[in-house]
Design a protein around this motif. Structure first.
Motif, PDB file in Angstrom:
ATOM      1  N   VAL A   9       0.853  -1.190   0.000  1.00  0.00           N
ATOM      2  CA  VAL A   9       0.000   0.000   0.000  1.00  0.00           C
ATOM      3  C   VAL A   9       0.887   1.238   0.000  1.00  0.00           C
ATOM      4  O   VAL A   9       1.845   1.322   0.766  1.00  0.00           O
ATOM      5  CB  VAL A   9      -0.906   0.043   1.260  1.00  0.00           C
ATOM      6  CG1 VAL A   9      -1.816   1.274   1.230  1.00  0.00           C
ATOM      7  CG2 VAL A   9      -1.745  -1.227   1.387  1.00  0.00           C
ATOM      8  N   SER A  10       0.567   2.181  -0.873  1.00  0.00           N
ATOM      9  CA  SER A  10       1.277   3.456  -0.813  1.00  0.00           C
ATOM     10  C   SER A  10       0.396   4.574  -1.360  1.00  0.00           C
ATOM     11  O   SER A  10      -0.484   4.341  -2.180  1.00  0.00           O
ATOM     12  CB  SER A  10       2.594   3.396  -1.584  1.00  0.00           C
ATOM     13  OG  SER A  10       3.437   4.471  -1.180  1.00  0.00           O
ATOM     14  N   GLY A  11       0.652   5.764  -0.866  1.00  0.00           N
ATOM     15  CA  GLY A  11      -0.166   6.898  -1.276  1.00  0.00           C
ATOM     16  C   GLY A  11       0.671   8.116  -1.570  1.00  0.00           C
ATOM     17  O   GLY A  11       1.846   8.194  -1.207  1.00  0.00           O
ATOM     18  N   ARG A  13       0.241  12.553  -1.754  1.00  0.00           N
ATOM     19  CA  ARG A  13      -0.637  13.688  -1.486  1.00  0.00           C
ATOM     20  C   ARG A  13      -0.788  14.542  -2.742  1.00  0.00           C
ATOM     21  O   ARG A  13       0.212  14.895  -3.358  1.00  0.00           O
ATOM     22  CB  ARG A  13      -0.052  14.535  -0.363  1.00  0.00           C
ATOM     23  CG  ARG A  13       0.075  13.776   0.931  1.00  0.00           C
ATOM     24  CD  ARG A  13       1.076  14.397   1.888  1.00  0.00           C
ATOM     25  NE  ARG A  13       0.676  15.752   2.212  1.00  0.00           N
ATOM     26  CZ  ARG A  13       1.437  16.823   2.070  1.00  0.00           C
ATOM     27  NH1 ARG A  13       2.658  16.701   1.577  1.00  0.00           N
ATOM     28  NH2 ARG A  13       0.997  18.001   2.418  1.00  0.00           N
ATOM     29  N   PHE A  42      -2.929   4.935  -3.808  1.00  0.00           N
ATOM     30  CA  PHE A  42      -4.057   5.847  -3.633  1.00  0.00           C
ATOM     31  C   PHE A  42      -3.640   7.305  -3.534  1.00  0.00           C
ATOM     32  O   PHE A  42      -2.504   7.644  -3.209  1.00  0.00           O
ATOM     33  CB  PHE A  42      -4.876   5.439  -2.402  1.00  0.00           C
ATOM     34  CG  PHE A  42      -4.181   5.703  -1.096  1.00  0.00           C
ATOM     35  CD1 PHE A  42      -3.236   4.827  -0.601  1.00  0.00           C
ATOM     36  CD2 PHE A  42      -4.489   6.841  -0.363  1.00  0.00           C
ATOM     37  CE1 PHE A  42      -2.593   5.084   0.599  1.00  0.00           C
ATOM     38  CE2 PHE A  42      -3.849   7.098   0.842  1.00  0.00           C
ATOM     39  CZ  PHE A  42      -2.903   6.224   1.322  1.00  0.00           C
ATOM     40  N   ALA A  44      -3.845  10.446  -1.487  1.00  0.00           N
ATOM     41  CA  ALA A  44      -4.059  10.759  -0.071  1.00  0.00           C
ATOM     42  C   ALA A  44      -4.616  12.186   0.043  1.00  0.00           C
ATOM     43  O   ALA A  44      -3.943  13.093   0.521  1.00  0.00           O
ATOM     44  CB  ALA A  44      -2.760  10.586   0.703  1.00  0.00           C
ATOM     45  N   HIS A  47      -4.880  13.574   3.514  1.00  0.00           N
ATOM     46  CA  HIS A  47      -3.555  13.988   3.988  1.00  0.00           C
ATOM     47  C   HIS A  47      -3.156  15.337   3.413  1.00  0.00           C
ATOM     48  O   HIS A  47      -2.499  16.144   4.076  1.00  0.00           O
ATOM     49  CB  HIS A  47      -2.491  12.939   3.644  1.00  0.00           C
ATOM     50  CG  HIS A  47      -2.434  11.807   4.626  1.00  0.00           C
ATOM     51  ND1 HIS A  47      -2.963  10.576   4.381  1.00  0.00           N
ATOM     52  CD2 HIS A  47      -1.906  11.754   5.867  1.00  0.00           C
ATOM     53  CE1 HIS A  47      -2.767   9.796   5.433  1.00  0.00           C
ATOM     54  NE2 HIS A  47      -2.122  10.487   6.351  1.00  0.00           N
ATOM     55  N   TYR A 133      -1.771  13.110  11.382  1.00  0.00           N
ATOM     56  CA  TYR A 133      -1.300  12.693  10.053  1.00  0.00           C
ATOM     57  C   TYR A 133      -0.800  11.240  10.019  1.00  0.00           C
ATOM     58  O   TYR A 133      -1.286  10.426   9.224  1.00  0.00           O
ATOM     59  CB  TYR A 133      -0.219  13.674   9.574  1.00  0.00           C
ATOM     60  CG  TYR A 133       0.274  13.476   8.163  1.00  0.00           C
ATOM     61  CD1 TYR A 133       0.019  14.417   7.174  1.00  0.00           C
ATOM     62  CD2 TYR A 133       1.019  12.346   7.810  1.00  0.00           C
ATOM     63  CE1 TYR A 133       0.481  14.242   5.874  1.00  0.00           C
ATOM     64  CE2 TYR A 133       1.483  12.162   6.524  1.00  0.00           C
ATOM     65  CZ  TYR A 133       1.213  13.108   5.557  1.00  0.00           C
ATOM     66  OH  TYR A 133       1.666  12.917   4.283  1.00  0.00           O
ATOM     67  N   GLN A 137      -2.343   7.723   8.277  1.00  0.00           N
ATOM     68  CA  GLN A 137      -1.497   6.881   7.428  1.00  0.00           C
ATOM     69  C   GLN A 137      -1.516   5.424   7.911  1.00  0.00           C
ATOM     70  O   GLN A 137      -1.527   4.486   7.110  1.00  0.00           O
ATOM     71  CB  GLN A 137      -0.070   7.451   7.429  1.00  0.00           C
ATOM     72  CG  GLN A 137       0.838   6.820   6.418  1.00  0.00           C
ATOM     73  CD  GLN A 137       2.116   7.623   6.183  1.00  0.00           C
ATOM     74  OE1 GLN A 137       2.209   8.806   6.526  1.00  0.00           O
ATOM     75  NE2 GLN A 137       3.112   6.989   5.599  1.00  0.00           N
ATOM     76  N   ASP A 140      -4.646   3.930   6.659  1.00  0.00           N
ATOM     77  CA  ASP A 140      -4.566   3.688   5.209  1.00  0.00           C
ATOM     78  C   ASP A 140      -3.987   2.308   4.899  1.00  0.00           C
ATOM     79  O   ASP A 140      -4.443   1.618   3.987  1.00  0.00           O
ATOM     80  CB  ASP A 140      -3.618   4.707   4.537  1.00  0.00           C
ATOM     81  CG  ASP A 140      -4.116   6.135   4.608  1.00  0.00           C
ATOM     82  OD1 ASP A 140      -5.336   6.338   4.779  1.00  0.00           O
ATOM     83  OD2 ASP A 140      -3.265   7.050   4.503  1.00  0.00           O
ATOM     84  N   VAL A 141      -2.948   1.963   5.643  1.00  0.00           N
ATOM     85  CA  VAL A 141      -2.219   0.729   5.347  1.00  0.00           C
ATOM     86  C   VAL A 141      -2.903  -0.469   6.006  1.00  0.00           C
ATOM     87  O   VAL A 141      -3.117  -1.512   5.377  1.00  0.00           O
ATOM     88  CB  VAL A 141      -0.750   0.846   5.810  1.00  0.00           C
ATOM     89  CG1 VAL A 141      -0.012  -0.465   5.592  1.00  0.00           C
ATOM     90  CG2 VAL A 141      -0.046   1.992   5.075  1.00  0.00           C
ATOM     91  N   VAL A 149       5.175  -1.160   2.621  1.00  0.00           N
ATOM     92  CA  VAL A 149       4.837   0.201   2.243  1.00  0.00           C
ATOM     93  C   VAL A 149       6.056   0.833   1.574  1.00  0.00           C
ATOM     94  O   VAL A 149       7.028   1.179   2.240  1.00  0.00           O
ATOM     95  CB  VAL A 149       4.431   1.027   3.486  1.00  0.00           C
ATOM     96  CG1 VAL A 149       3.962   2.415   3.080  1.00  0.00           C
ATOM     97  CG2 VAL A 149       3.342   0.313   4.272  1.00  0.00           C
ATOM     98  N   VAL A 151       8.189   3.535   0.489  1.00  0.00           N
ATOM     99  CA  VAL A 151       8.286   4.956   0.837  1.00  0.00           C
ATOM    100  C   VAL A 151       9.748   5.380   0.843  1.00  0.00           C
ATOM    101  O   VAL A 151      10.646   4.548   0.794  1.00  0.00           O
ATOM    102  CB  VAL A 151       7.713   5.247   2.247  1.00  0.00           C
ATOM    103  CG1 VAL A 151       6.202   5.291   2.240  1.00  0.00           C
ATOM    104  CG2 VAL A 151       8.251   4.282   3.270  1.00  0.00           C
ATOM    105  N   GLN A 155       9.722   8.853   5.482  1.00  0.00           N
ATOM    106  CA  GLN A 155       8.475   8.295   5.996  1.00  0.00           C
ATOM    107  C   GLN A 155       8.695   7.205   7.043  1.00  0.00           C
ATOM    108  O   GLN A 155       7.735   6.690   7.616  1.00  0.00           O
ATOM    109  CB  GLN A 155       7.650   7.714   4.838  1.00  0.00           C
ATOM    110  CG  GLN A 155       7.168   8.767   3.851  1.00  0.00           C
ATOM    111  CD  GLN A 155       6.150   9.690   4.477  1.00  0.00           C
ATOM    112  OE1 GLN A 155       5.188   9.245   5.101  1.00  0.00           O
ATOM    113  NE2 GLN A 155       6.363  10.982   4.356  1.00  0.00           N
TER     114      GLN A 155
END
Ligand code: TRP
Length: 332
Positions: A9-11, A13, A42, A44, A47, A133, A137, A140-141, A149, A151, A155
C-alpha cells in the motif's frame, strides 16, 4: 493469483503536479512492484488537507492529474487498485478507532510533526488533523492488511509509529490488524534544477507532463559546477546536478562515463553535457507522453479508473471494518 500475493500500500498527497523526483522516488518502484505484489496505490487527499485546509480548491484537480501521471508511468489499473482516500470513508472510521488508543505524546514525538510546523510556518499546523497525520497513514495501510509500504527515508518514522499503534490496538482487541514494513526505495536524492531541494514552490522541477521543448529549456537553465567558468577548466562531477540527472535517467552508461571523463579533464562544454541530458530525459518521458495522450483521448477515463478502483478498495475496507468493529465489540 493476485489475492495470494502480499499486499503493498502506498499513497501520494495531491498537492501539485508530479515531477522527476516522484518518478525516481516512487513511481518507478510502484510500477515494478506490480509484478510481485497485490498493489494498492491511492491519492491521499485527506492527507493533503492536513496542510492545505485553507485552500482546498486545487486538490481534486491535482488528484486526477496525479493519477494520469501514474498511469502514464505504467501503473496498471488491471493489476493494481488505484483509489482515492476520501472515496473510501472507512479510512476515517479506522482512524477514529485508532485515535482511542494512541497516546498524544506518541504523535507529538514523530519528528516530522515539529519539523513540518517549522518549515510551513506560514500556516497554522497546530490542528488535530495535522497531529493525526501519521495515524491516518496507519489506517490507510492497516485497512488493506498491507505488509509492505514503499516509501522514502522521510516516511520511516511514520511507519514506526504505525507499527507501535497497531501493536497497541492488537493488545486491546486481539490480533485484528497487520503490522507493515517499510520497503525503502534506494534512490539517489535528486536536487532541483538550482541544486536546492526539488520543490514546486521553488519552481525548480521538471514535471512529468512537461513537453520536450520545455525540458530542453529547463535543462539549459540547470546549475552545473559554479567554479567552471570556461569549458577548458576541469570540472567536478560529484554533486553536480547535471551529472546526477545523467546518472538517474541516461540509459547510455558509456555516454555518461565519457562525458564525466571529459568534464573532469576540461574537454567538454556544458552545452554538450546538457544537450545529451535533455535528449536522455525526453527519451524517458516520451513513452509517458504517448500513454498520457492515449488516456486523454478518452475523456473521463482517469476519473472512471479512480472511482472504479475506489469501489474495489471500499469492498475490502468494508470487510476490514466489519472485523474491526467485531474486535472492538461494536457489532450491533
Ligand atoms: N505520508 C506520505 C507521503 O507524504 C503519503 C501517504 C499517506 C502514504 N498515506 C500513506 C504513504 C500510506 C504510504 C502509505 O509521502
Amino acid at each position: 493469483m493476485a489475492a495470494l500475493r502480499p499486499r503493498v500500500v502506498s499513497g501520494m498527497r495531491p498537492t501539485g503536479r508530479l515531477h522527476l523526483g516522484h518518478l525516481v522516488g516512487a513511481l518507478r518502484n510502484w510500477v515494478s512492484l506490480q509484478d510481485q505484489y497485490d498493489c494498492f496505490y491511492f491519492v491521499a487527499d485527506w492527507h493533503a488537507l492536513t496542510s492545505e485546509y485553507a485552500s482546498t480548491g486545487g486538490v481534486t484537480g491535482y488528484a486526477l492529474d496525479n493519477v494520469a501521471d501514474w498511469l502514464a508511468a505504467g501503473v496498471d489499473p488491471e493489476r493494481s487498485t488505484i483509489f482515492v482516500q476520501s472515496l473510501v470513508p472507512e479510512h476515517a472510521e479506522l482512524f477514529l478507532l485508532l485515535s482511542m488508543v494512541v497516546p498524544i505524546p506518541w504523535l507529538e514525538r514523530v519528528p516530522t510533526y515539529k519539523e513540518q510546523q517549522e518549515q510551513l510556518a506560514d500556516r497554522d499546523l497546530s490542528t488535530l488533523g495535522f497531529l493525526g497525520y501519521p495515524l491516518l497513514q496507519t489506517a490507510d495501510v492497516a485497512m488493506y492488511d498491507g505488509r509492505f509500504v514503499p516509501v522514502g527515508e522521510d516516511q520511516v518514522p511514520h511507519l514506526e509509529l504505525s507499527r507501535e499503534v497497531v501493536r497497541r490496538f492488537n493488545q486491546f482487541y486481539g490480533g485484528v490488524l497487520v503490522e507493515a514494513q517499510p520497503l525503502l526505495t534506494p534512490v539517489p536524492r535528486l536536487p532541483g534544477l538550482d541544486t536546492r531541494t526539488m520543490s514546486k514552490s521553488y519552481g525548480n522541477t521538471i514535471d512529468l507532463a512537461d513537453d520536450a521543448a520545455t525540458v530542453v529549456k529547463k535543462v539549459r537553465q540547470m546549475y552545473t559546477d559554479p567554479k567552471r567558468i570556461r569549458a577548458d577548466i576541469p570540472g567536478t562531477v560529484e554533486g553536480n546536478p547535471v551529472f546526477m540527472y545523467h546518472d538517474a535517467f541516461n540509459a547510455d552508461a558509456a555516454e555518461v562515463d565519457d562525458l564525466k571523463a571529459r568534464y573532469r579533464a576540461g574537454t567538454v562544454g556544458d552545452v554538450e553535457v546538457k544537450t545529451t541530458l535533455a535528449r536522455a530525459l525526453n527519451a524517458v518521458l516520451d513513452p509517458m507522453r504517448e500513454r498520457r495522450r492515449a488516456i486523454a483521448a478518452q475523456p473521463g477515463r482517469v476519473r472512471e479508473i479512480a472511482v472504479e478502483g475506489s469501489r474495489k478498495a471500499r469492498a475490502i475496507a468494508a470487510g476490514t471494518m466489519a472485523r474491526v468493529r467485531d474486535a472492538v465489540k461494536l457489532q450491533y
